[in-house]
Design an enzyme around this catalytic site. Structure first.
Site, PDB file in Angstrom:
ATOM      1  N   ALA A 231       0.861  -1.190   0.000  1.00  0.00           N
ATOM      2  CA  ALA A 231       0.000   0.000   0.000  1.00  0.00           C
ATOM      3  C   ALA A 231       0.886   1.224   0.000  1.00  0.00           C
ATOM      4  O   ALA A 231       1.978   1.218   0.567  1.00  0.00           O
ATOM      5  CB  ALA A 231      -0.919   0.001   1.218  1.00  0.00           C
ATOM      6  N   ALA A 232       0.433   2.297  -0.653  1.00  0.00           N
ATOM      7  CA  ALA A 232       1.181   3.558  -0.668  1.00  0.00           C
ATOM      8  C   ALA A 232       0.221   4.694  -0.367  1.00  0.00           C
ATOM      9  O   ALA A 232      -0.879   4.744  -0.910  1.00  0.00           O
ATOM     10  CB  ALA A 232       1.841   3.775  -2.029  1.00  0.00           C
ATOM     11  N   ALA A 233       0.634   5.582   0.528  1.00  0.00           N
ATOM     12  CA  ALA A 233      -0.208   6.705   0.933  1.00  0.00           C
ATOM     13  C   ALA A 233       0.616   7.988   0.902  1.00  0.00           C
ATOM     14  O   ALA A 233       1.789   7.976   0.522  1.00  0.00           O
ATOM     15  CB  ALA A 233      -0.779   6.453   2.322  1.00  0.00           C
ATOM     16  N   LEU A 235       1.781   9.780   3.314  1.00  0.00           N
ATOM     17  CA  LEU A 235       2.838   9.907   4.313  1.00  0.00           C
ATOM     18  C   LEU A 235       3.836   8.757   4.296  1.00  0.00           C
ATOM     19  O   LEU A 235       4.938   8.893   4.829  1.00  0.00           O
ATOM     20  CB  LEU A 235       2.220  10.013   5.719  1.00  0.00           C
ATOM     21  N   LYS A 253       6.357  -0.504   7.586  1.00  0.00           N
ATOM     22  CA  LYS A 253       5.827   0.802   7.182  1.00  0.00           C
ATOM     23  C   LYS A 253       6.985   1.788   7.132  1.00  0.00           C
ATOM     24  O   LYS A 253       7.710   1.953   8.118  1.00  0.00           O
ATOM     25  CB  LYS A 253       4.763   1.256   8.193  1.00  0.00           C
ATOM     26  N   ASP A 388      -9.253   6.194  12.312  1.00  0.00           N
ATOM     27  CA  ASP A 388      -9.406   6.054  10.859  1.00  0.00           C
ATOM     28  C   ASP A 388      -9.777   4.616  10.501  1.00  0.00           C
ATOM     29  O   ASP A 388      -9.035   3.924   9.802  1.00  0.00           O
ATOM     30  CB  ASP A 388      -8.094   6.448  10.170  1.00  0.00           C
TER      31      ASP A 388
END
Length: 680
Positions: A231-233, A235, A253, A388
């Site tokens: 996954a890439a976000a 931040l 992470k 979240d």
């Protein structure tokens, strides 16, 4: 800190919490006679207020909520805070001695960096140009009279603009998606779909950060690591790896390189702009615009520190250690740092894939019941909740448990805030809308001194319209929609922590409806609250129970019966949950212990109050003899509801064992009343 005008527990009493906890609760309802809390709340050290009282619940409290600490809160609030952050501390009921964010700290970091003036100027020009062009488009729409019809297009345009402006603005957009006090609902709905999925940065850069942070080559620590991000976000991004030493699968992470200076620079510019908007903000929201930026900046910089996230995970592990229906990943702190976090890999099914959940043979209703109960425990029991919980952060384990990941965004509710929330529930049950409006002020939704009279009819209309439909049609989204209109029309500001509460409830209700469209969220939530009211030994909850059972001086027999039925339903649902059947012996024992509604402490407290407090005794005697008749039938009905839940010999034995202390308290109460009579 000046705000922490309270009596601190001795260092010996709190030594076990000081290593991990940094947020200090103050101005709360903590009771010095209560045992030291064993549950962990993120960064929280409890402080007992000098105004706290150990006096038992009295009859004077039946019709009026206790405000023992209000005088202290008022006196503290009356001194003007020296900063917006201190105002937030008063509101939250906490003090934070070690902050990740202050405006001064951000300003110093930005202005001390090389080329700061040029960087600020160029970024400022970019922001002003893009936002100014967008604002001019809105003004043009207004002047030509098409501002309403073009709203969907402008909302999409705003979402794309925030993505273009980078991670700070993406995060700001996600916050605005839960702030009806700042933007209108149609824009909120568009920003709700704002995702922070962005292209990943190169693996070589990510792996170099891991090696730099951990001080060892990757090959020495991991036998394999995924060649692509999971996954890439905005931040950071996540990889899957296997530990060389143990063979365990883990998630790694990694924070984006150089992101903190970018965030600091944008926060500096945000706050500079906010200083020019304070007048408008005070008029519309009842608070400075700087306070809103400070709330946002504090949360954002906390998310950037992965050591804080590791502490959050440990706190959640501690809170749910005895709950066999909830899975929290283990964190490897020795392999983690401020920019790298290594945690247990969760092999579950994302809640975004309802078909896979059903194909795995997971009992959907049982899984959702577990999820709602876990969410309510976070909110009302621990005061530490996942901020979240979108479908990508919640997994269904194949044994029926619910698993959470991504603990960068969590929120804390102080003891004071939890008490006021319970007060609000009690006021809603008793239809006391004036006190509900006052609760909004105490929680920080309204500025101190605001006239609540115009808001009371609106609150009454919202609640009666929603509650009148019953459990079958009640849902948080419809209530929130009506509340959003109220917020937009009155000077109401939604504090950041409560915007997270609202988002959390809405998101989890949405997951429930996705997996089971006819699922009734409140049919699980109500029984949980009923059980808490009936069984929680917290003196404050005991007091709220009394207020629920008495209305206008009359005892509510039917309400008591409903509470018992709902509480038994909660115990039955949880003890028969499929997630328990597939777990270990400890889970089986836990299920056996919780298979009945334990009212022992409630009965003991009731007996104590009846003997000691003359006012309570009088009220209960009147309850049995209301309307010139003995309410034996109602009493028998209540007994029939609980007779299969109570081991009467054991309860009687415990009451007898407690008799000496009750007798002592009775004598003290009697002597106090004699002395007070003689004074007059």
């Amino acid at each position: 800190m000046e705000l922490c005008t309270a009596c601190i527990w001795t260092s010996a009493q709190w030594s076990h919490t000081l290593t991990t906890n940094r947020r200090v609760a103050c101005h709360g309802y903590a009771n010095p006679s209560s045992p030291v809390p064993t549950r962990r709340r993120r960064s929280t050290i409890y402080i007992t207020n000098a105004a706290s009282t150990t006096a038992p619940i009295s009859s004077q409290n039946i019709t009026q909520l206790p405000r023992a600490n209000d005088a202290v809160i008022k006196s503290i609030s009356s001194d003007k805070p020296s900063s917006a952050l201190e105002q937030l501390d008063i509101e939250r009921g906490v003090c934070i001695p070690f902050r990740k964010y202050t405006p001064e700290m951000v300003r110093k970091k930005v202005l001390d960096s090389r080329g700061s003036i040029l960087s600020l100027a160029s970024r400022g020009v970019e922001i002003v140009w893009k936002l100014g062009f967008y604002w001019s488009s809105l003004m043009y729409d207004f002047l030509v009279g098409r501002d309403e019809e073009i709203v969907p297009f402008r909302a999409r345009q705003l979402r794309n603009l925030l993505c273009d402006l980078g991670p700070s603005f993406i995060k700001a957009g996600q916050v605005l998606a839960n702030r009806p006090d700042i933007i209108r609902e149609d824009y909120m709905n568009e920003l709700c779909i704002l995702q922070d999925d962005v292209p990943p940065f190169p693996n070589q850069v990510a792996f170099a950060i891991i090696e730099e942070e951990l001080g060892q080559p990757l090959e020495r620590l991991f036998s394999k690591i995924s060649s692509e991000t999971i996954a890439a976000a905005s931040l950071g991004q996540v990889y899957r790896a296997t530990l060389r030493e143990t063979g365990e699968d883990v998630a790694i992470k990694v924070q984006r390189p150089g992101i903190e200076p970018i965030i600091n620079r944008d926060l500096f510019l945000f706050r500079t702009l906010a200083s020019f908007l304070n007048g408008i903000s005070l008029q519309k929201l009842g608070c400075n615009a700087e306070l809103i930026v400070d709330e946002f900046g504090e949360k954002l910089l906390e998310e950037l520190d992965y050591t804080l996230e590791a502490t959050n995970i440990e706190d959640f592990l501690e809170n749910f250690k005895d709950d066999p229906t909830v899975k929290i990943p283990r964190v490897y702190k020795q392999l983690s740092g401020s920019r790298v976090l290594v945690m247990e890999w969760i092999d579950g099914i994302r809640c975004t894939d309802p078909q896979a959940i059903k194909e795995a043979g997971i009992d959907v209703e049982g899984f959702l019941t577990v999820g709602v109960s876990a969410a309510l425990r976070q909110l009302l029991e621990f005061g530490l909740f996942h901020g979240d919980p979108h479908p990508g952060n919640i997994f269904a384990m194949r044994d029926g448990r619910i698993a959470y990941v991504d603990f960068g965004n969590v929120a804390v509710l102080s003891q004071q805030n939890k008490q006021i929330l319970i007060d609000a529930v009690v006021h809603a049950v008793n239809e006391d809308y004036a006190e509900m409006a006052n609760d909004f002020t105490r929680l920080g939704f309204l500025a101190s001194g605001t006239d609540v009279a115009p808001i009371i009819p609106a609150l009454e209309a919202i609640w009666q319209n929603s509650a009148g439909k019953g459990l079958a049609d009640f849902n948080f989204r419809s209530v929130t929609g009506k509340f959003n209109q109220l917020v937009y029309n009155y000077p109401i500001r939604i504090p950041e922590r409560f915007s997270l509460v609202i988002r959390s409830l809405l998101t989890q209700e949405g997951i429930c409806f996705t997996l089971k469209p006819d699922f009734k969220f409140l049919e699980v939530a109500y029984p949980y609250v009923a059980k808490r009211l009936l069984t929680d030994p917290n003196p404050a909850l005991r007091e709220r129970l009394i207020q629920v059972l008495f209305k206008d001086g009359a005892f509510q027999w039917k309400r008591l019966e409903n509470l018992i039925v709902l509480a038994k339903e909660n115990v039955s649902k949880m003890s028969s949950n499929p997630a328990l059947k597939k777990n270990n012996l400890q889970a089986v024992r836990s299920r056996q212990l919780q298979s009945k509604l334990d009212l022992t402490e409630t009965i003991k407290d009731g007996a104590r109050m009846f003997l000691i407090d003359a006012g309570i005794r009088r009220q209960l005697i009147l309850a049995f003899t209301e309307d010139s008749k003995l309410h034996v039938e109602e009493l028998v009905d209540v007994y029939r509801l609980v007779e299969d839940q109570i081991d009467m010999p054991s309860v009687a034995l415990e009451v007898l064992q407690d008799l000496p202390s009750v007798a002592r308290d009775f004598m003290l109460s009697w002597s106090d009343s004699i002395l007070s009579d003689r004074q007059y």
